[in-house]
Design an enzyme around this catalytic site. Structure first.
Site, PDB file in Angstrom:
ATOM      1  CG  HIS A 255      -1.824   1.175   1.344  1.00 42.71           C
ATOM      2  ND1 HIS A 255      -3.167   1.134   1.050  1.00 42.71           N
ATOM      3  CD2 HIS A 255      -1.574   2.464   1.710  1.00 42.71           C
ATOM      4  CE1 HIS A 255      -3.700   2.329   1.239  1.00 42.71           C
ATOM      5  NE2 HIS A 255      -2.755   3.166   1.643  1.00 42.71           N
ATOM      6  CD  GLU A 256       1.414   3.564   3.708  1.00 39.30           C
ATOM      7  OE1 GLU A 256       1.511   4.580   2.995  1.00 39.30           O
ATOM      8  OE2 GLU A 256       0.422   3.346   4.440  1.00 39.30           O
TER       9      GLU A 256
ATOM     10  CG  HIS B 293       0.246   6.190  -0.817  1.00 35.85           C
ATOM     11  ND1 HIS B 293      -0.800   6.726  -1.532  1.00 35.85           N
ATOM     12  CD2 HIS B 293      -0.313   5.618   0.287  1.00 35.85           C
ATOM     13  CE1 HIS B 293      -1.937   6.494  -0.890  1.00 35.85           C
ATOM     14  NE2 HIS B 293      -1.670   5.818   0.210  1.00 35.85           N
TER      15      HIS B 293
ATOM     16  CG  HIS C 173       0.617   8.173  -7.326  1.00 37.46           C
ATOM     17  ND1 HIS C 173      -0.559   8.447  -6.674  1.00 37.46           N
ATOM     18  CD2 HIS C 173       0.566   8.882  -8.480  1.00 37.46           C
ATOM     19  CE1 HIS C 173      -1.294   9.270  -7.406  1.00 37.46           C
ATOM     20  NE2 HIS C 173      -0.631   9.564  -8.514  1.00 37.46           N
TER      21      HIS C 173
HETATM   22 ZN   LIG Z   1      -3.002   5.285   1.774  1.00 37.38          ZN
END
Ligand SMILES: [Zn+2]
Length: 597
Positions: A388-389, A392, A395
């Site tokens: 998940h991190e 980010h 991205h």
């Molecule tokens: Zn998040």
């Protein structure tokens, strides 16, 4: 009690390397001083933006550079502070950058009003100048809501009341975070533990129903005692939103909140409509829960315990990195090279230590690498957190390396899509590679619970939020009784007949901090569904799906969020992506039903 290591005892290889931001604290202090000077000089820009295209470019360049330098010192101080919040030196740095940030935003507050004060025809003429080409979209985001901007002196009056309008939210937060006193309850081992919202989150997932029930009853007893106060704070917050919307000639508070982010209201309506259309799937999942948990009565406090007991998978951090790379390989070699860069260069602060901030996040600024804070535990949840991190972080990497600073960040509406897509890709990968039925059941349950908590629950919140805003606008007093009655009815519709719609749950509205964030929650639901849709497109190798996805990661805020997602391949004004997400939910529910049946 487990003794956590001191910060100074954590092996360096497991800490983030912040010398990539500033080599030494002295360099930070020099940069901080420079931003202070820059901030003092910015006042010379005020009053010049409307003079000419050249003056506008010069002013914008100065303002954006100030923000860019501020972000760098801000990130350094806050990461240093988060790694050990008991360190007095970095507490000091953090306090310094916070007050500098406040000073900068007060100093630059003239930007939007001054641009809006440039007559439309004149601004359009400015925009013809080639040196303003870069700032076209940036200026559009400021002027898009021009018809709703009041005379400067009126806007100034309203802005000056900002702190007053923020008072209900502050009161709620003080009450919720410090004044409410929770009783002592019992954990699974029979130990006495002082309840808090954090402890509640753990106890409600307990495999022991008695533990869950006690925590649930005790928690709502406390909120029940303050229900009228909490109704008053929420009512005050809602009145504030409605007042701002009305004075700015918006149809309602939702129209105002969504136009701030340039998101069409159809996105919200389509979400609510489709979720309501697919409540039967949630009812089926809840019924499956009741059957598997072998309960005569399924209560609201039985909805968070894992169906398959404790997690059957463990990962060390090194194993998790390897597994994350396997799962993300489908995003191609270029994406993976950035994952490697993050994993191999101490961009991640891995271990828990004394004083370290809890939870996990990805942070950084335009001029720093994307850093990740974790509090690593060897389990599957943490593997999900890592992907998940990292979603980010990659991205951020793509955005910052493909966009100029002015578009070098991305709005919240699109942010969680990049991270949740990675989680979905991990789920797809684990389901492809894990054959043990117990492991598969655990993963399917993990996914379905995530979907329930994000798509269904946040849409339920969104419906409630809109309902109380509209009721207030019609003159209905938002009493605790009024809100509880509606909330419990809505809750019954969402979860169906298999669960007892316990009286306590009627008060759930009273403890949700996001209701003080002005039409924020729907984005969790749309983001999760869009991520489901996109990861499905990518894993089934739909034509150009991967290229479109990577283009989205590179686009930052160079276009409106809704258009960015369109180019990524998902039209969030239409129902297709939601229908597709529910299909995946249904397929996985079918598989879990079969596995556990
Ligand atoms: Zn998040």
């Amino acid at each position: 009690m487990k003794q956590l290591p001191k910060r100074s005892d954590v092996p360096e290889a497991l800490t983030w390397d912040l010398t990539k931001i500033f080599k030494t604290d002295a360099d930070f202090e020099a940069a901080f001083k420079a931003v202070q000077d820059q901030n003092a000089a910015i006042q010379s820009v005020q009053g010049t933006l409307g003079h000419s295209a050249a003056a506008l470019v010069a002013g914008l360049t100065k303002i954006l550079d100030l923000y860019q330098q501020l972000e760098k010192v801000y990130v350094y101080a806050s990461l240093k502070n988060d790694q050990d919040t008991m360190n007095a030196k970095y507490q000091g740095y953090q306090a310094q950058v916070s007050s500098l940030a406040t000073a900068v935003s007060a100093n630059v507050a003239f930007l939007d009003p001054e641009i809006l004060a440039i007559p439309e025809a004149k601004l359009n003429e400015f925009k013809q100048a080639p040196e303003l080409a870069l700032y076209q979209h940036f200026l559009d985001t400021i002027t898009a809501n021009r018809p709703h901007v009041l005379a400067p002196e009126t806007e100034a009056l309203i802005a000056a009341a900002g702190e007053i309008l923020g008072s209900p939210s502050n009161t709620f937060s003080v009450l919720n975070n410090s004044d409410l006193k929770f009783p002592v309850v019992h954990d699974e081992a029979g130990n006495q533990v002082r309840l808090s919202n954090g402890v509640y989150g753990t106890l409600i997932e307990s495999t022991d129903q008695k533990v869950r029930q006690e925590a649930f009853t005790a928690l709502y007893q406390v909120y029940g005692q303050f229900k009228n106060t909490l109704a008053a704070t929420l009512s005050g917050e809602v009145k504030g939103h409605n007042y701002i919307a009305k004075t700015h000639h918006y149809k309602d508070a939702r129209a105002k909140a969504m136009s701030n982010n340039h998101i069409p209201e159809s996105v919200y309506d389509t979400l609510v409509h489709e979720v309501n259309d697919h409540l039967d799937l949630l009812h089926r999942y809840v019924a499956l829960r009741k059957k598997i948990l072998k309960l005569d009565e399924l209560h609201m406090y039985d909805l968070y315990t894992p169906l398959t007991g404790s997690a059957p998978l463990t990962y060390t951090f090194d194993q998790a990195k390897a597994e994350a790379k396997n799962a993300l390989a489908i995003l191609g070699p270029d994406y993976l090279s950035h994952v490697d860069e993050i994993f191999d260069n101490r961009y991640i602060d891995v271990m828990e230590n004394q004083g370290k901030r809890s939870g996990a996040y990805s942070g950084g600024s335009y001029d720093t690498p994307p850093y990740e804070l974790l509090n690593w535990q060897d389990n599957v949840n943490n593997l999900y957190t890592l992907v998940h991190e990292t979603g980010h972080s990659v991205h951020s990497w793509y955005t910052r390396h493909n966009q100029p600073y002015v578009y070098g960040d991305y709005p919240i509406f699109v942010a969680e899509i990049a991270s949740t897509t990675n989680e979905n890709l991990l789920t797809e990968y684990l389901l492809k590679t894990q054959t043990d039925p117990i492991v598969r059941a655990y993963i399917l349950n993990y996914y379905l619970d995530g979907f329930k908590g994000t798509v269904y629950r946040q849409t339920q919140f969104a419906e409630f939020e809109h309902y109380i805003h509209q009721a207030d606008a019609k003159g209905q007093p938002l009493t605790a009784e009024f809100m509880s009655q509606y909330y419990q009815k809505l809750n019954g519709q969402y979860y169906g007949d298999s669960v007892i719609n316990d009286d306590q749950i009627a008060l759930e509205w009273s403890r949700i901090p996001h209701f003080y964030m002005n039409y924020y929650v729907y984005q969790y639901a749309t983001g999760f569904a869009a991520a489901s849709f996109l990861s499905h497109q990518i894993t089934t190798q739909q034509p150009a799906a991967l290229d479109k996805y990577l283009n989205y990661l590179k686009s930052g805020s160079s276009s409106y969020a809704i258009d960015t997602m369109k180019t990524a391949g998902v039209d969030m004004t239409q129902a297709t992506y939601l229908k597709d997400a529910f299909k995946i939910f249904e397929t996985r529910l079918d598989e879990l039903t079969e596995l556990l049946g």
